[in-house]
Motif scaffolding. Structure first.
Motif, PDB file in Angstrom:
ATOM      1  N   ASN A  96      91.012 -26.655  96.786  1.00 20.19           N
ATOM      2  CA  ASN A  96      91.296 -25.900  95.571  1.00 20.19           C
ATOM      3  C   ASN A  96      92.726 -25.356  95.621  1.00 20.19           C
ATOM      4  O   ASN A  96      93.367 -25.372  96.681  1.00 20.19           O
ATOM      5  N   CYS A 102      81.325 -27.439  98.072  1.00 19.25           N
ATOM      6  CA  CYS A 102      82.161 -26.371  98.612  1.00 19.25           C
ATOM      7  C   CYS A 102      83.479 -26.377  97.843  1.00 19.25           C
ATOM      8  O   CYS A 102      83.789 -27.335  97.132  1.00 19.25           O
ATOM      9  N   SER A 103      84.280 -25.339  98.014  1.00 17.77           N
ATOM     10  CA  SER A 103      85.582 -25.282  97.342  1.00 17.77           C
ATOM     11  C   SER A 103      86.617 -26.155  98.030  1.00 17.77           C
ATOM     12  O   SER A 103      87.683 -26.415  97.474  1.00 17.77           O
ATOM     13  N   ASP A 132      77.955 -24.579  99.894  1.00 20.29           N
ATOM     14  CA  ASP A 132      78.293 -23.164  99.963  1.00 20.29           C
ATOM     15  C   ASP A 132      77.649 -22.432  98.807  1.00 20.29           C
ATOM     16  O   ASP A 132      77.962 -22.704  97.642  1.00 20.29           O
ATOM     17  N   VAL A 146      79.600 -21.032  95.665  1.00 23.67           N
ATOM     18  CA  VAL A 146      80.096 -21.810  94.528  1.00 23.67           C
ATOM     19  C   VAL A 146      79.159 -21.660  93.336  1.00 23.67           C
ATOM     20  O   VAL A 146      79.491 -22.066  92.220  1.00 23.67           O
ATOM     21  N   THR A 151      78.847 -18.713 104.150  1.00 25.88           N
ATOM     22  CA  THR A 151      79.912 -19.099 103.224  1.00 25.88           C
ATOM     23  C   THR A 151      81.271 -19.182 103.905  1.00 25.88           C
ATOM     24  O   THR A 151      81.551 -18.435 104.849  1.00 25.88           O
ATOM     25  N   GLU A 210      83.823 -19.295 101.571  1.00 25.79           N
ATOM     26  CA  GLU A 210      84.615 -18.981 100.384  1.00 25.79           C
ATOM     27  C   GLU A 210      85.590 -17.834 100.596  1.00 25.79           C
ATOM     28  O   GLU A 210      86.598 -17.753  99.902  1.00 25.79           O
ATOM     29  N   ARG A 244      88.406 -19.356  98.996  1.00 20.59           N
ATOM     30  CA  ARG A 244      88.603 -18.849  97.636  1.00 20.59           C
ATOM     31  C   ARG A 244      88.171 -17.381  97.584  1.00 20.59           C
ATOM     32  O   ARG A 244      87.129 -17.034  97.023  1.00 20.59           O
ATOM     33  N   ARG A 283      86.546 -15.235  94.702  1.00 18.58           N
ATOM     34  CA  ARG A 283      85.134 -15.296  94.334  1.00 18.58           C
ATOM     35  C   ARG A 283      84.442 -13.958  94.579  1.00 18.58           C
ATOM     36  O   ARG A 283      83.474 -13.605  93.904  1.00 18.58           O
TER      37      ARG A 283
END
Length: 491
Positions: free
Chosen positions: A60, A141-142, A205, A208, A233, A235, A239, A242
């Protein structure tokens, strides 16, 4: 009856400018990203060799900026990633290499997980340890870690799929009800068993998912009577946006309706570059008081979740070649995590998935690396080094050198020790935990990447039934019992 999240005001996290690009190496969205690392001919070579069939590329914008060292701003213009040098460890984490497909030896289904998936929900949940059930709640997943042991989920090789929230609840209630009706004893084996008290939401994940869908799974688990809902996770590294106010609002709603259920978020920071700011010389930046400066996006994410007393955070990660295979990085990772109230949990040996030889360090090398990294850390910041095997989590306790030619010892002792021993403890044992606390001791194999590389060298095997745990050796150190005759008993 599961509370319908549609009836609850659960605003979602904005996804503007955070959606990942994923796909095969000829995908129009993927090719420009790969070209930031490779010329077109090299990308095509990897595609021809089947690297993208093993695992597609996925990343991402936030994590791409982190890998490339480019500034990244949130929708409001706030800097989430400052301009820094490119991160070679993070590049090795997510950017494909040709070597992935050079040796595809390994397991399609890591540690034979499907063995622990009940027939009624085959491939949708794992019930390996009595007290906890893992549910596959997301298939994405991201970004894609190239070493990921959930490889079979992404390439569809083992048929694993999503569990519905209500099916997860029904299974837990049914299992616990049946167990209670038999006085906590398995009706077939007569063994003492334990009720399900924890649910691990995994995938892919779970982060998401939308807040409404994530709440649906959490509420279903809580209504089934569990004590703890765990969310696995990455994330917060991939990311961190989130973990915003909308996610925090969902946690408040969940706690208001289920005040006795704890929420445990297990994050997956693999290297300090995922959380710390670096200067133009690639040194980690410290403030005036001498403390390391965290990336603004990650620090904001932590602030959102750590405001709640019913939420705890832990970290676990594998040791991966070219990513975190140095003791100073592992030590700093654990030290900084603990300082910000994230408890280090496990450092894992890279699992024996297909293509693992491109990422795995030898077990004994990884153990020494982990042991060195624990020096200078208090017990609150230390982790366990373990292999998550078919027979449970084996903590690698010690690697012992052999007695050597000059040592005074009997022939029997010299034959057993040989060039040294690897001592493993059964830290987690499946089902009724019969072998928990026992040992698996093997003669050393400096090239071993997984437990399978030690099976013909084991001198004491706590996984075996009583009376079959010791392996006999003659004076020359030769095994007197052939390995094929020592099949493991069923757990």
């Amino acid at each position: 009856m599961t509370t319908d999240p549609q009836e609850i005001d659960l605003p979602d996290t904005p996804v503007q400018n955070v959606k990942p690009a994923r796909g095969r190496f000829n995908n129009n969205n993927v090719v420009p990203l790969l070209q930031a690392f490779y010329p077109p001919g090299q990308i095509e070579q990897m595609r021809e060799r089947g690297v993208d069939q093993r695992m597609m590329f996925g990343i991402n914008p936030y994590y791409m900026a982190l890998v490339k060292g480019q500034e990244f701003r949130g929708p409001g213009g706030d800097v989430l990633v400052p301009a820094m040098p490119p991160s070679r460890p993070l590049e090795a984490l997510v950017v494909p290499i040709l070597a992935e497909a050079d040796d595809m030896s390994g397991e399609k289904d890591p540690s034979n997980q499907i063995r622990y998936s009940p027939e009624s929900l085959k491939g949708k949940i794992l019930h390996k340890y009595d007290e906890i059930v893992l549910g596959y709640t997301a298939l994405a997943c991201s970004a894609h870690c190239r070493y990921c042991y959930r490889l079979d989920i992404f390439n569809g090789s083992t048929g694993k799929g999503l569990i519905k929230a209500d099916d997860l609840k029904t299974y837990i209630v049914g299992y616990n009800t049946t167990l209670a009706a038999h006085g906590g004893v398995d009706a077939d084996s007569g063994a003492r068993r334990y009720p399900i008290r924890e649910v691990l939401l995994s995938g892919g994940d779970p982060m998401v998912l939308s807040n409404k869908n994530l709440y649906r799974y959490m509420a279903a688990a809580a209504e089934a009577g569990v004590h703890l809902v765990r969310i696995g996770t990455k994330e917060m590294a991939f990311r961190p946006q989130r973990f915003d106010e909308n996610f925090a609002h969902m946690l408040r709603v969940f706690h208001a309706r289920h005040p006795d259920v704890h929420v445990n978020i297990v994050v997956h920071f693999t290297h300090p570059d995922e959380m710390l700011v670096r200067d133009e010389h690639n040194n980690y930046v410290k403030n005036e008081q001498g403390y390391h400066q965290w990336l603004p996006g990650v620090r904001s994410a932590l602030d959102q979740v750590q405001q709640f007393g019913f939420v705890s955070l832990e970290n676990q990660t594998p040791v991966i070649a070219r990513v975190n295979d140095d003791a100073p990085s592992l030590r700093l990772l654990q030290e900084e995590l603990r300082r910000l109230n994230i408890r280090p949990k496990y450092l894992f040996q890279c699992r024996e998935i297909e293509g693992h030889t491109a990422f795995a360090l030898p077990v004994e090398q990884a153990w020494r690396l982990h042991n060195e990294a624990q020096k200078g850390l208090s017990d609150t910041a230390r982790s366990r080094f373990a292999m998550s095997t078919e027979w449970g989590k084996l903590e690698v306790v010690s690697v012992i050198d052999g007695p050597g030619d000059d040592a005074t010892c009997t022939a029997d002792i010299g034959g057993v020790f040989g060039d040294g021993l690897v001592v493993m403890k059964v830290h987690r044992s499946p089902f009724s935990a019969d072998s928990q606390g026992d040992l698996v001791i093997a003669r050393r194999n400096p090239h071993a990447l997984w437990l399978s590389d030690y099976e013909d060298r084991i001198v004491y095997d706590g996984r075996q039934p009583a009376g079959a745990r010791y392996r006999r050796f003659d004076a020359a150190g030769n095994d007197e019992v052939a390995a094929p005759q020592r099949a493991l008993h069923s757990v």
